[in-house]
Design a protein around this motif. Structure first.
Motif: not given
Length: 369
Positions: A140-150
C-alpha cells in the motif's frame, strides 16, 4: 404502478406457506418470534436500561466468552459498531486512512458513513474479488490506521482466505503499524473453512464485530469485541452516535436464542451447502461460486432474466408450496442473473436428488425461448 411493500408481503406469505424450502427459511411471524423470546426469558428477568443489565449484558458476556475477548459492547447496528471501531483505530494511531476492500460493507452499503461521520479516508486494498494478501497490504502506498477484513467477503461471493493467508495479512498490517478489525457479520459460520475456533480467529485482531441476527436468526443488533479500553471508548461513542437505546431486551433475547439454538447448527449448514451447490452446478448453464462454498452461502448464476426467474419461483411457491431460490437480479451480462443462496435448516431436509428435482420443477416454469 407496483407497490414494493405489497410485493414483499406477497413473497413472504408465499414462502411461509411452503412445505419445501431450498434457500433461506420460512419467515417467522411476530407471534412466533414472541414465543421464541418467551422461551429464553426467565420469569424474574428484568430489562436492560441504557445498555446496562438484563439480556444485553448477558449477550455481551456470552459473546466475550465465545470470542475470548476482554470485553464486548452491544450495538443496535453493525454499521454503528464498525464506525466506532474504525474511529478508535484512527485516534490510537493518528492515521485517518482505513484499508478497505472495494466490495466491503462500508464502501457499498453504508452511504459513505466512514467519511461523512467519521472523517476517515478509504484506501482500497485490492481490486481482486477476495480479501487482500499480505503482499498487497505491504505494498500500500500510504499508511493506514486500521485494516478491515470482512470475513467472509459477502459481495465477492461469501469468500474466505485460508488460515495461513489470514495470519500472513494480519502480520503484514502489524508490520505497517496498522490495527486490524474484523468485519465478522458472518464470522459464526467461517470457523469451518478457516479450521480454527472463534476465539482463535478473534485473537488475530484488535477488534471484531459480529452480527446478532445474520445467520443467528435474531431481530437486530451487533456486538463489538476487543480490549477493555476499546469497549470503554466504544460505549462513549455509541452514546454520541445515538445508539444508547433505553431498552434493547427484545433484540438481545433474540440474539441469546440464536446463540443457543442456531450457532451449533451452522457447521451442519456449511457441510450441506457443498452438496446443494454441487447439485445446482449441474443445471443447464449454471455457475456456482465459490465451488465448493466457503460457508453456508454462495452465489448462483443462471442464463435467464431476473424477472422471469423471480416470477417462476413465486409461482412455484404459491401453486406447489415449494420455494427454490428468490432474490434474483440481472447482471452486466444480458440474460444472465445472479442470486445468493443461503442453506439453512429447511434445506438440510433435501438430498441431492431432491434438490435437482426441485430445480427441474422450477425451470419448467420459465418461458420457453
Amino acid at each position: 404502478m407496483t407497490d414494493p411493500y405489497a410485493e414483499r408481503v406477497r413473497r413472504l406469505t408465499a414462502l411461509r406457506g411452503c412445505d419445501t424450502v431450498l434457500a433461506g427459511i420460512r419467515p417467522p411471524s411476530v407471534a412466533e418470534q414472541l414465543h421464541t423470546l418467551r422461551a429464553v426469558a426467565a420469569d424474574d428477568l428484568l430489562p436492560d436500561f441504557y445498555g446496562e443489565g438484563g439480556p444485553v449484558e448477558a449477550v455481551e458476556h456470552r459473546v466475550a466468552e465465545l470470542l475470548g475477548t476482554e470485553a464486548v459492547a452491544f450495538f443496535p447496528t453493525g454499521t454503528m459498531a464498525q464506525q466506532v471501531a474504525m474511529r478508535y483505530g484512527a485516534e490510537l494511531t493518528g492515521r485517518d486512512a482505513v484499508g478497505l476492500h472495494p466490495l466491503s460493507h462500508p464502501l457499498l452499503h453504508e452511504r459513505d458513513a466512514y467519511a461523512v461521520l467519521g472523517g476517515l479516508r478509504a484506501v482500497r486494498t485490492t481490486n481482486a474479488p477476495r480479501n487482500p494478501t499480505a503482499e498487497e497490504v505491504a505494498a500500500l502506498d500510504e499508511p493506514i490506521g486500521t485494516l478491515m477484513l470482512e470475513l467472509p467477503l459477502r459481495d465477492a461471493g461469501f469468500v474466505l482466505p485460508t488460515w495461513d493467508e489470514l495470519v500472513a495479512v494480519v502480520r503484514a498490517a502489524r508490520e505497517a503499524g496498522a490495527r486490524v478489525h474484523l468485519d465478522g457479520a458472518r464470522l459464526w459460520e467461517s470457523t469451518v473453512h478457516l479450521g480454527h475456533s472463534l476465539a482463535e480467529i478473534a485473537a488475530l485482531a484488535d477488534s471484531t464485530y459480529v452480527s446478532c441476527y445474520k445467520s443467528l436468526g435474531g431481530h437486530s443488533g451487533a456486538a463489538l469485541a476487543g480490549s477493555a479500553e476499546l469497549v470503554r471508548s466504544a460505549r462513549a461513542w455509541r452514546h454520541r452516535y445515538g445508539g444508547n437505546l433505553f431498552q434493547q431486551w427484545p433484540a438481545a433475547l433474540a440474539a441469546l436464542a440464536g446463540l443457543e439454538r442456531e450457532l451449533p447448527r451452522l457447521a451442519g449448514y456449511v457441510a450441506h451447502a457443498k452438496l446443494v451447490a454441487e447439485a445446482l452446478a449441474g443445471l443447464p448453464g449454471a455457475r456456482v461460486h465459490p465451488a465448493p462454498p466457503h460457508t453456508h452461502q454462495f452465489r448462483l448464476w443462471l442464463p435467464h432474466p431476473a424477472d422471469a426467474l423471480n416470477d417462476a419461483n413465486l409461482a412455484l411457491a404459491e401453486e406447489e408450496k415449494a420455494w427454490f431460490i428468490g432474490g434474483w437480479r440481472d447482471t452486466e451480462v444480458p440474460g444472465v442473473s445472479l442470486a445468493e443462496v443461503t442453506v439453512s435448516a429447511p434445506a438440510t431436509e433435501l438430498d441431492a436428488a431432491q434438490v435437482v428435482e426441485l430445480a427441474e420443477r422450477f425451470l419448467r416454469r420459465l418461458p420457453r425461448t
